[in-house]
Design a protein around this motif. Structure first.
Motif, PDB file in Angstrom:
ATOM      1  N   VAL A  21       0.855  -1.184   0.000  1.00 43.12           N
ATOM      2  CA  VAL A  21       0.000   0.000   0.000  1.00 43.12           C
ATOM      3  C   VAL A  21       0.889   1.231   0.000  1.00 43.12           C
ATOM      4  O   VAL A  21       1.731   1.391   0.882  1.00 43.12           O
ATOM      5  N   ARG A  22       0.714   2.065  -0.977  1.00 47.90           N
ATOM      6  CA  ARG A  22       1.476   3.312  -1.036  1.00 47.90           C
ATOM      7  C   ARG A  22       0.704   4.374  -0.259  1.00 47.90           C
ATOM      8  O   ARG A  22      -0.524   4.327  -0.166  1.00 47.90           O
ATOM      9  N   HIS A  23       1.425   5.340   0.283  1.00 48.29           N
ATOM     10  CA  HIS A  23       0.766   6.426   1.017  1.00 48.29           C
ATOM     11  C   HIS A  23      -0.194   7.167   0.094  1.00 48.29           C
ATOM     12  O   HIS A  23      -0.085   7.112  -1.128  1.00 48.29           O
ATOM     13  N   GLY A  24      -1.109   7.897   0.681  1.00 46.86           N
ATOM     14  CA  GLY A  24      -2.070   8.684  -0.080  1.00 46.86           C
ATOM     15  C   GLY A  24      -1.463   9.981  -0.589  1.00 46.86           C
ATOM     16  O   GLY A  24      -0.256  10.231  -0.479  1.00 46.86           O
ATOM     17  N   GLU A  25      -2.323  10.810  -1.132  1.00 51.30           N
ATOM     18  CA  GLU A  25      -1.901  12.100  -1.687  1.00 51.30           C
ATOM     19  C   GLU A  25      -1.214  12.940  -0.609  1.00 51.30           C
ATOM     20  O   GLU A  25      -1.649  12.979   0.531  1.00 51.30           O
ATOM     21  N   VAL A  26      -0.135  13.635  -1.003  1.00 48.13           N
ATOM     22  CA  VAL A  26       0.594  14.483  -0.057  1.00 48.13           C
ATOM     23  C   VAL A  26       0.380  15.954  -0.383  1.00 48.13           C
ATOM     24  O   VAL A  26      -0.083  16.311  -1.464  1.00 48.13           O
ATOM     25  N   SER A  43       3.736  15.846   4.682  1.00 50.30           N
ATOM     26  CA  SER A  43       2.448  15.441   5.259  1.00 50.30           C
ATOM     27  C   SER A  43       1.450  15.022   4.189  1.00 50.30           C
ATOM     28  O   SER A  43       1.503  15.490   3.052  1.00 50.30           O
ATOM     29  N   LEU A  44       0.529  14.175   4.598  1.00 49.58           N
ATOM     30  CA  LEU A  44      -0.593  13.821   3.734  1.00 49.58           C
ATOM     31  C   LEU A  44      -1.559  14.992   3.643  1.00 49.58           C
ATOM     32  O   LEU A  44      -1.739  15.745   4.599  1.00 49.58           O
ATOM     33  N   SER A  45      -2.202  15.110   2.494  1.00 51.32           N
ATOM     34  CA  SER A  45      -3.277  16.087   2.349  1.00 51.32           C
ATOM     35  C   SER A  45      -4.520  15.504   3.027  1.00 51.32           C
ATOM     36  O   SER A  45      -4.549  14.310   3.364  1.00 51.32           O
ATOM     37  N   GLU A  49      -5.219  11.496   3.707  1.00 52.49           N
ATOM     38  CA  GLU A  49      -5.631  10.863   4.960  1.00 52.49           C
ATOM     39  C   GLU A  49      -6.865   9.996   4.744  1.00 52.49           C
ATOM     40  O   GLU A  49      -6.949   8.880   5.269  1.00 52.49           O
ATOM     41  N   LEU A  50      -7.827  10.504   3.967  1.00 54.65           N
ATOM     42  CA  LEU A  50      -9.021   9.697   3.661  1.00 54.65           C
ATOM     43  C   LEU A  50      -8.659   8.447   2.869  1.00 54.65           C
ATOM     44  O   LEU A  50      -9.224   7.369   3.090  1.00 54.65           O
ATOM     45  N   GLU A  51      -7.707   8.573   1.941  1.00 50.32           N
ATOM     46  CA  GLU A  51      -7.266   7.411   1.161  1.00 50.32           C
ATOM     47  C   GLU A  51      -6.649   6.355   2.074  1.00 50.32           C
ATOM     48  O   GLU A  51      -6.903   5.156   1.907  1.00 50.32           O
TER      49      GLU A  51
END
Length: 99
Positions: A21-26, A43-45, A49-51
Motif C-alpha cells: 500500500v502506497r501512502h495517499g496524496e501528499v 504530510s498527507l493532504s 488521509e481519507l485514502e
C-alpha cells in the motif's frame, strides 16, 4: 466501510498474500510546481488521509500477520489506519508504536 470492491479469491493452503500500500496524496512542498520529495517527511493532504483510512477499511477484511512502514509520517499514518482496523488477535496488541 469500502463498498463495491470485490474481495479477493481465497488463498490456497501453504500460500501467502502480500499487500503493498502506497501512502495517499501528499501536500506538495513545491506548491504548484512538481517536486521530488522522496525522503522528505511531507504530510498527507486531507484527501491522502481519507485514502489511508479507506485502505485500512478495505484491508480489515483480511487478517494480516504483519504491517510495516517507513519512518516517514505519511507512511506511518497509513500503517496506523490499517492496524486500527485489524481484528485483535489473542496475545497481540495492534500497537502502532511497533511500526
Amino acid at each position: 466501510e469500502v463498498e463495491n470492491i470485490p474481495l479477493l479469491d481465497p488463498i490456497p493452503e501453504g500460500y501467502k498474500r502480500l499487500f503493498l500500500v502506497r501512502h495517499g496524496e501528499v501536500i506538495n512542498p513545491g506548491g504548484d510546481r512538481p517536486v521530488y520529495y522522496g525522503a522528505m517527511d511531507v504530510s498527507l493532504s486531507p484527501l491522502g488521509e481519507l485514502e489511508a483510512i479507506e485502505a485500512g477499511s478495505y484491508l480489515s477484511k483480511y487478517h494480516l500477520q504483519h504491517v510495516a512502514a517507513s519512518p516517514l509520517s505519511r507512511a506511518k499514518f497509513g500503517a496506523r489506519q490499517v492496524l486500527a482496523r485489524q481484528p485483535l488477535v489473542e496475545g497481540s496488541t495492534n500497537d502502532s508504536n511497533d511500526i
